[in-house]
Design a protein around this motif. Structure first.
Motif, PDB file in Angstrom:
ATOM      1  N   SER A  94      10.974 -19.416  -6.017  1.00  0.00           N
ATOM      2  CA  SER A  94      10.272 -20.529  -5.378  1.00  0.00           C
ATOM      3  C   SER A  94       9.639 -20.055  -4.078  1.00  0.00           C
ATOM      4  N   GLU A  95       8.642 -20.793  -3.630  1.00  0.00           N
ATOM      5  CA  GLU A  95       7.982 -20.469  -2.358  1.00  0.00           C
ATOM      6  C   GLU A  95       8.854 -20.943  -1.184  1.00  0.00           C
ATOM      7  N   PRO A  96       8.784 -20.286  -0.023  1.00  0.00           N
ATOM      8  CA  PRO A  96       7.900 -19.154   0.323  1.00  0.00           C
ATOM      9  C   PRO A  96       8.485 -17.791  -0.013  1.00  0.00           C
ATOM     10  N   LEU A  97       9.723 -17.754  -0.571  1.00  0.00           N
ATOM     11  CA  LEU A  97      10.369 -16.479  -0.862  1.00  0.00           C
ATOM     12  C   LEU A  97       9.550 -15.669  -1.862  1.00  0.00           C
ATOM     13  N   ARG A  98       8.939 -16.339  -2.819  1.00  0.00           N
ATOM     14  CA  ARG A  98       8.149 -15.638  -3.830  1.00  0.00           C
ATOM     15  C   ARG A  98       7.037 -14.810  -3.192  1.00  0.00           C
ATOM     16  N   SER A  99       6.277 -15.412  -2.301  1.00  0.00           N
ATOM     17  CA  SER A  99       5.158 -14.711  -1.669  1.00  0.00           C
ATOM     18  C   SER A  99       5.632 -13.565  -0.800  1.00  0.00           C
ATOM     19  N   GLU A 100       6.718 -13.789  -0.064  1.00  0.00           N
ATOM     20  CA  GLU A 100       7.216 -12.749   0.834  1.00  0.00           C
ATOM     21  C   GLU A 100       7.689 -11.529   0.050  1.00  0.00           C
ATOM     22  N   ARG A 101       8.432 -11.759  -1.017  1.00  0.00           N
ATOM     23  CA  ARG A 101       8.930 -10.625  -1.792  1.00  0.00           C
ATOM     24  C   ARG A 101       7.821  -9.982  -2.619  1.00  0.00           C
ATOM     25  N   ARG A 102       6.850 -10.748  -3.035  1.00  0.00           N
ATOM     26  CA  ARG A 102       5.717 -10.154  -3.746  1.00  0.00           C
ATOM     27  C   ARG A 102       4.915  -9.248  -2.822  1.00  0.00           C
ATOM     28  N   ASN A 103       4.798  -9.623  -1.568  1.00  0.00           N
ATOM     29  CA  ASN A 103       4.101  -8.769  -0.603  1.00  0.00           C
ATOM     30  C   ASN A 103       4.840  -7.442  -0.415  1.00  0.00           C
ATOM     31  N   LEU A 104       6.165  -7.523  -0.325  1.00  0.00           N
ATOM     32  CA  LEU A 104       6.963  -6.312  -0.184  1.00  0.00           C
ATOM     33  C   LEU A 104       6.831  -5.437  -1.431  1.00  0.00           C
ATOM     34  N   HIS A 105       6.941  -6.045  -2.590  1.00  0.00           N
ATOM     35  CA  HIS A 105       6.836  -5.321  -3.859  1.00  0.00           C
ATOM     36  C   HIS A 105       5.454  -4.697  -4.024  1.00  0.00           C
TER      37      HIS A 105
ATOM     38  N   ILE B 180      16.074   1.597 -12.311  1.00  0.00           N
ATOM     39  CA  ILE B 180      16.770   0.726 -11.360  1.00  0.00           C
ATOM     40  C   ILE B 180      16.237  -0.703 -11.461  1.00  0.00           C
ATOM     41  N   PRO B 181      17.045  -1.697 -11.112  1.00  0.00           N
ATOM     42  CA  PRO B 181      16.591  -3.088 -11.150  1.00  0.00           C
ATOM     43  C   PRO B 181      15.683  -3.419  -9.970  1.00  0.00           C
ATOM     44  N   LEU B 182      14.985  -4.521 -10.077  1.00  0.00           N
ATOM     45  CA  LEU B 182      14.038  -4.952  -9.059  1.00  0.00           C
ATOM     46  C   LEU B 182      14.674  -5.026  -7.673  1.00  0.00           C
ATOM     47  N   ASN B 183      15.839  -5.656  -7.560  1.00  0.00           N
ATOM     48  CA  ASN B 183      16.430  -5.855  -6.237  1.00  0.00           C
ATOM     49  C   ASN B 183      16.796  -4.541  -5.551  1.00  0.00           C
ATOM     50  N   ARG B 184      17.176  -3.531  -6.318  1.00  0.00           N
ATOM     51  CA  ARG B 184      17.459  -2.239  -5.692  1.00  0.00           C
ATOM     52  C   ARG B 184      16.153  -1.589  -5.226  1.00  0.00           C
ATOM     53  N   ARG B 185      15.090  -1.778  -5.989  1.00  0.00           N
ATOM     54  CA  ARG B 185      13.796  -1.235  -5.579  1.00  0.00           C
ATOM     55  C   ARG B 185      13.331  -1.895  -4.281  1.00  0.00           C
ATOM     56  N   LEU B 186      13.527  -3.210  -4.193  1.00  0.00           N
ATOM     57  CA  LEU B 186      13.174  -3.914  -2.966  1.00  0.00           C
ATOM     58  C   LEU B 186      14.009  -3.418  -1.787  1.00  0.00           C
ATOM     59  N   ALA B 187      15.279  -3.138  -2.035  1.00  0.00           N
ATOM     60  CA  ALA B 187      16.148  -2.636  -0.971  1.00  0.00           C
ATOM     61  C   ALA B 187      15.691  -1.260  -0.497  1.00  0.00           C
ATOM     62  N   ARG B 188      15.278  -0.427  -1.429  1.00  0.00           N
ATOM     63  CA  ARG B 188      14.767   0.895  -1.057  1.00  0.00           C
ATOM     64  C   ARG B 188      13.474   0.770  -0.258  1.00  0.00           C
ATOM     65  N   LEU B 189      12.595  -0.111  -0.695  1.00  0.00           N
ATOM     66  CA  LEU B 189      11.357  -0.346   0.043  1.00  0.00           C
ATOM     67  C   LEU B 189      11.650  -0.848   1.450  1.00  0.00           C
ATOM     68  N   ALA B 190      12.567  -1.783   1.555  1.00  0.00           N
ATOM     69  CA  ALA B 190      12.910  -2.357   2.863  1.00  0.00           C
ATOM     70  C   ALA B 190      13.440  -1.286   3.802  1.00  0.00           C
ATOM     71  N   GLY B 191      14.350  -0.441   3.305  1.00  0.00           N
ATOM     72  CA  GLY B 191      14.938   0.586   4.147  1.00  0.00           C
ATOM     73  C   GLY B 191      13.915   1.589   4.645  1.00  0.00           C
ATOM     74  N   MET B 192      13.046   2.033   3.753  1.00  0.00           N
ATOM     75  CA  MET B 192      12.058   3.034   4.152  1.00  0.00           C
ATOM     76  C   MET B 192      10.988   2.427   5.060  1.00  0.00           C
ATOM     77  N   TRP B 193      10.621   1.174   4.814  1.00  0.00           N
ATOM     78  CA  TRP B 193       9.641   0.502   5.676  1.00  0.00           C
ATOM     79  C   TRP B 193      10.200   0.343   7.088  1.00  0.00           C
ATOM     80  N   ARG B 194      11.462  -0.054   7.159  1.00  0.00           N
ATOM     81  CA  ARG B 194      12.128  -0.210   8.461  1.00  0.00           C
ATOM     82  C   ARG B 194      12.232   1.127   9.187  1.00  0.00           C
ATOM     83  N   THR B 195      12.548   2.184   8.452  1.00  0.00           N
ATOM     84  CA  THR B 195      12.645   3.516   9.043  1.00  0.00           C
ATOM     85  C   THR B 195      11.296   3.971   9.590  1.00  0.00           C
TER      86      THR B 195
END
Length: 257
Positions: free
Chosen positions: A68-79, A136-151
């Motif tokens: 559901s929005e707004p979580l959908r848009s935020e996570r789609r942007n990250l993905h 890997i599943p979607l949520n782990r991919r998002l976690a990897r993206l988040a960590g590297m983006w933050r770094t």
């Protein structure tokens, strides 16, 4: 191979194991592999690609659409950062492969620079493999993206401070990333000392950054042992090449009293 030098033999710190004929063949092979990689990654029909609902990227996009929005848009942007990352990594790797094609043809034959250029390409490939791992599943991919983006945002902050920006101004990128990850409902992971060490999405988590050395060992188990570590000495201009260091410090080498 015996690294201990015979008594009285002159010190041989390095022997160039390359001939002009070998270098020419290697350059031609590198060029051909680069062309094949470019062909494999080129999208001739973007609309057909977008309709390919069987691709892992499209499957995960559909999974995000169920939110559901707004979580959908935020996570789609990250993905969606995956596509930008793929293009950046590809261009970087191809630049260094092209440089390597010319570098190995130089006379006299280069010794260390091919190792450094190869290391950059290896790092880009491992970086992409880490983020695009299809197992890997979607949520782990998002976690990897988040960590590297933050770094990376932390690196941007340090670079800005080194160029004389005020702390608040230098931290703008980091502040933006942290806010975006909060909107994505990424959960911070801390160690027992309270230090941020990664992010999680649901039950899936990942560290702040990729461990390139470990990733290389897992991705290329049948290649040279520790292929990424092997090129470290050349890249950092340190005597880390095992044979060079051992020969230079061998107990059989006479030293002045």
């Amino acid at each position: 191979m015996n690294d201990v030098m015979p008594e009285g033999e002159a010190i041989r710190l390095f022997t160039v194991p390359i001939t002009q004929e070998f270098a020419q063949e290697a350059a031609a092979i590198l060029a051909r592999f680069r062309e094949l990689a470019d062909e494999a990654l080129r999208v001739e029909d973007p609309e057909a690609f977008a309709r390919n609902t069987g691709s892992p990227f499209r499957t995960e996009a559909a999974e995000l659409d169920a939110l559901s929005e707004p979580l959908r848009s935020e996570r789609r942007n990250l993905h969606g950062m995956l596509l930008d990352t793929a293009n950046l990594t590809k261009d970087n790797a191809f630049d260094h492969v092209r440089a390597l094609e010319h570098d190995i043809l130089m006379q006299p034959p280069p010794v260390w620079s091919p190792l450094t250029l190869s290391r950059v390409v290896m790092e880009g490939v491992l970086f992409s493999e880490y983020l695009f791992d299809p197992t890997i599943p979607l949520n782990r991919r998002l976690a990897r993206l988040a960590g590297m983006w933050r770094t990376d945002a932390t690196y941007v902050q340090k670079q800005a401070e080194a160029h004389g920006q005020e702390p608040a101004e230098a931290a703008q990128m980091l502040t933006y990333v942290e806010d975006a990850l909060r909107k994505c409902q990424a959960t911070e992971q801390h160690n027992k000392h309270g230090k941020l060490i990664g992010y999680s999405f649901g039950s899936e988590s990942a560290a702040l950054d990729i461990n390139i050395t470990e990733r290389a060992a897992k991705a290329m188990p049948n290649w040279l042992p520790a292929p990424y570590r092997l090129t470290s000495g050349a890249a950092h201009n340190r005597p880390a090449a095992p044979r060079t260091w051992r020969v230079a410090t061998a107990s059989s080498v006479k030293r002045p009293p």
